[in-house]
Design a protein around this motif. Structure first.
Motif, short mmCIF file in Angstrom:
data_model
loop_
_atom_site.label_atom_id
_atom_site.label_comp_id
_atom_site.label_asym_id
_atom_site.label_seq_id
_atom_site.Cartn_x
_atom_site.Cartn_y
_atom_site.Cartn_z
N ASP A 69 0.86 -1.17 0.00
CA ASP A 69 0.00 0.00 0.00
C ASP A 69 0.90 1.23 0.00
OD1 ASP A 69 -1.80 2.04 0.35
OD2 ASP A 69 -2.85 1.13 2.05
N LEU A 70 0.89 1.98 -1.11
CA LEU A 70 1.79 3.12 -1.28
C LEU A 70 1.12 4.46 -0.97
CD1 LEU A 70 3.46 2.08 -4.68
CD2 LEU A 70 4.13 1.44 -2.36
N TYR A 71 -0.05 4.44 -0.35
CA TYR A 71 -0.82 5.68 -0.21
C TYR A 71 -0.03 6.76 0.52
CZ TYR A 71 -4.57 8.94 0.78
OH TYR A 71 -5.34 10.08 0.86
N ASN A 72 0.55 6.44 1.67
CA ASN A 72 1.35 7.41 2.42
C ASN A 72 2.79 6.93 2.53
OD1 ASN A 72 -0.60 9.43 3.00
ND2 ASN A 72 -1.49 8.12 4.58
N ILE A 73 3.30 6.36 1.45
CA ILE A 73 4.63 5.76 1.49
C ILE A 73 5.71 6.80 1.81
CG2 ILE A 73 5.05 6.07 -0.99
CD1 ILE A 73 6.01 3.01 1.15
N HIS A 74 5.47 8.06 1.47
CA HIS A 74 6.47 9.11 1.72
C HIS A 74 6.60 9.41 3.21
CE1 HIS A 74 2.58 11.10 1.56
NE2 HIS A 74 3.09 12.07 2.30
N GLU A 75 5.60 9.03 4.02
CA GLU A 75 5.64 9.30 5.45
C GLU A 75 6.32 8.20 6.24
OE1 GLU A 75 1.65 9.95 6.68
OE2 GLU A 75 1.39 11.80 5.51
N ALA A 76 6.48 7.03 5.63
CA ALA A 76 7.04 5.88 6.36
C ALA A 76 8.56 5.88 6.27
CB ALA A 76 6.48 4.58 5.79
N SER A 77 9.20 5.46 7.35
CA SER A 77 10.65 5.30 7.33
C SER A 77 11.00 4.00 6.62
CB SER A 77 11.20 5.28 8.76
OG SER A 77 10.67 4.16 9.47
N GLY A 78 12.28 3.81 6.34
CA GLY A 78 12.70 2.62 5.60
C GLY A 78 12.25 1.32 6.23
N ALA A 79 12.38 1.22 7.57
CA ALA A 79 12.02 -0.03 8.25
C ALA A 79 10.52 -0.27 8.24
CB ALA A 79 12.53 0.01 9.69
N ASP A 80 9.74 0.81 8.14
CA ASP A 80 8.27 0.68 8.17
C ASP A 80 7.67 0.42 6.80
OD1 ASP A 80 8.25 1.12 10.90
OD2 ASP A 80 8.09 3.30 10.67
N ARG A 81 8.48 0.45 5.76
CA ARG A 81 7.96 0.20 4.42
C ARG A 81 7.91 -1.30 4.18
NH1 ARG A 81 12.00 4.79 2.14
NH2 ARG A 81 10.80 6.61 2.86
N GLN A 82 6.79 -1.88 4.55
CA GLN A 82 6.61 -3.32 4.46
C GLN A 82 5.33 -3.63 3.69
OE1 GLN A 82 8.84 -5.53 5.58
NE2 GLN A 82 10.16 -3.90 6.39
N PRO A 83 5.26 -4.80 3.05
CA PRO A 83 4.02 -5.18 2.37
C PRO A 83 2.87 -5.32 3.36
CG PRO A 83 5.85 -6.62 1.74
CD PRO A 83 6.32 -5.81 2.90
N ILE A 84 1.66 -5.07 2.90
CA ILE A 84 0.49 -5.27 3.75
C ILE A 84 0.01 -6.71 3.72
CG2 ILE A 84 -0.28 -2.88 3.57
CD1 ILE A 84 -2.31 -3.80 1.46
N ALA A 85 0.47 -7.47 2.72
CA ALA A 85 0.09 -8.89 2.61
C ALA A 85 1.08 -9.57 1.67
CB ALA A 85 -1.33 -9.05 2.09
#
Length: 439
Positions: free
Chosen positions: A143-159
């Motif tokens: 889910d890339l909706y707010n991908i710019h707000e997430a840090s590197g470690a938090d950028r994970q697949p939702i499923a």
């Protein structure tokens, strides 16, 4: 009969809900323009319901996944931005071309993490929010909706799930609320005791509740396939053959059908409803190599027209010429027409840099063709219908050795995803700035 003329003052005195109803018939660009006329109209254009309908209509017209936009939770400015996706893309590519360079400038370039991906297949679902990635042994949904707000470690697949599949296709559910994902594992099927991995699966599609697979040597004679809910069109070098979609029986033994080849005999061979040749004013020279491309399989059964491009190399392989066709299956004998304008002539960086084209995306009255040529990723935005006057070629990214299955473009969201061959990670590139409320 008495005719009453509605004056501007009378129009101003109408309730806001009537203003909203009238404005809902306008395009987002026209709504923005008309709000400058007076304060009453300006206030009427600030109603959330108006822009919620505009985003919904934009999704319908471009066959975008509606859940790409969390409409109830979006601010008024975010709704306006989303509804103007088609206009913003056209302005972006035309302005860049008019400036002489044609290269688009990215406003964000984000990595989804370095997992040392040696090969991956990214697919941006139309709408630009959801990304599907197939890597060796793993299928993931992002889910890339707010991908710019997430840090590197938090950028994970939702499923995600473990899978040894080698190919996949995605389609909207009938109600548009979800995504149907079909994965294909090559080694589950054999053709006359020959592993199908030697032939590769060329086409997978969902039409209604039917899954259609064209595979192995049975598809090698065809250049390309187009489908809607009623027809199957197979495109050859000199003609197009069109069938009515056949009645399928659930009682038939699928495994036995998969094993049949032309040598062993095919059951239930159905002749085409019609065969139509290419127009007289179109000539091909197969000595220079032909190719064929069309809209992404996501658009099967949608309001988008059955169109495709044929392209061929010049004598010196310095460029490829594209010719766009529209297939009219409603005509009694079928009709194949060249669209009013030739969509593009692609200049190649070198004689051995044959373009690798991704499946096309719909963007208003245009189709957006993205391709790589071993030096860069480019795109062409041009007429999907006779109403379009866009004809723009742009460079999306200067990067070498990215194949067509390693990048995915969604023009209405201004987003490109690709696999970086140097860092072996999946990257998300945005060409649209964020709304001021999120910047």
């Amino acid at each position: 009969m008495n005719h009453t003329t509605l004056g501007f003052k009378d129009f101003q005195s109408l309730p806001y809900d009537i203003h909203s109803l009238i404005l809902s018939f306008l395009s987002p660009e026209d709504i923005i323009a008309i709000r400058k006329t007076c304060k009453i109209i300006f206030d009427a254009t600030l109603q959330r319901d108006l822009w919620m309908k505009a985003v919904t209509r934009m999704c319908e017209e471009n066959t975008a996944l509606p859940s790409s936009f969390p409409i109830p939770d979006m601010s008024l400015l975010e709704l306006e931005y989303a509804s103007l996706g088609v206009t913003r893309w056209k302005k972006l590519v035309i302005d860049a071309q008019n400036e002489g360079q044609g290269s688009l400038s990215a406003v964000r370039d984000i990595s989804l993490g370095n997992d040392d991906i040696q090969s991956a297949q990214p697919y941006l679902v139309p709408g630009g929010r959801f990304l599907l990635t197939l890597t060796p042994g793993r299928f993931s949904i992002w889910d890339l909706y707010n991908i710019h707000e997430a840090s590197g470690a938090d950028r994970q697949p939702i499923a995600g799930f473990d899978s040894e599949c080698g190919s996949f296709t995605a389609h909207p559910t009938p109600d548009g609320s979800g995504i149907i994902i079909i994965t294909v594992t090559y080694h589950n099927f054999t053709v006359e005791d020959v592993d199908i991995r030697e032939y590769y699966l060329d086409f997978t599609s969902v039409v209604g509740n039917c899954l259609v697979l064209l595979y192995g040597p049975l598809v090698k004679i065809w250049n390309f396939i187009l489908m809607d809910e009623r027809t199957i069109a197979l495109i050859r070098e000199r003609e197009v053959r069109v069938w009515d979609f056949p009645q399928l029986s659930a009682s038939r033994d699928a495994q036995e059908e998969f094993k049949k080849t032309p040598e062993s005999g095919l059951s239930n061979v159905v002749p085409p409803r019609f065969v139509v040749g290419f127009p007289d004013d179109y000539s091909q020279d197969p000595d220079y190599g032909l190719g064929c491309g069309g809209l992404c399989d996501w658009y099967t059964g949608s309001r988008q027209p059955l169109m495709f491009d044929m392209w061929e190399a010049s004598a010196g392989a310095e460029y490829f010429e594209f010719t766009r066709f529209h297939l009219d299956t409603q005509h009694p004998q079928g009709r194949l027409q060249i669209t009013s304008e030739s969509p593009a002539q692609l200049t190649l960086q070198s004689s051995d840099s044959r373009p690798s084209c991704a499946a096309y995306r719909a963007c208003g009255d245009d189709a957006v063709v993205a391709w790589s040529d071993n030096e860069s990723i480019h795109c062409h935005t041009g007429g999907l219908s006779s109403h379009s006057r866009t004809n723009s070629i742009n460079t999306l990214l200067d990067i070498k050795n990215v194949a067509s299955r390693e990048f995915s473009l969604c023009p209405i969201s201004g987003r490109l995803c690709y696999v970086n061959p140097d860092t072996h990670d999946v990257r998300v590139v945005d060409f649209f700035p964020l709304p001021p409320s999120k910047a």
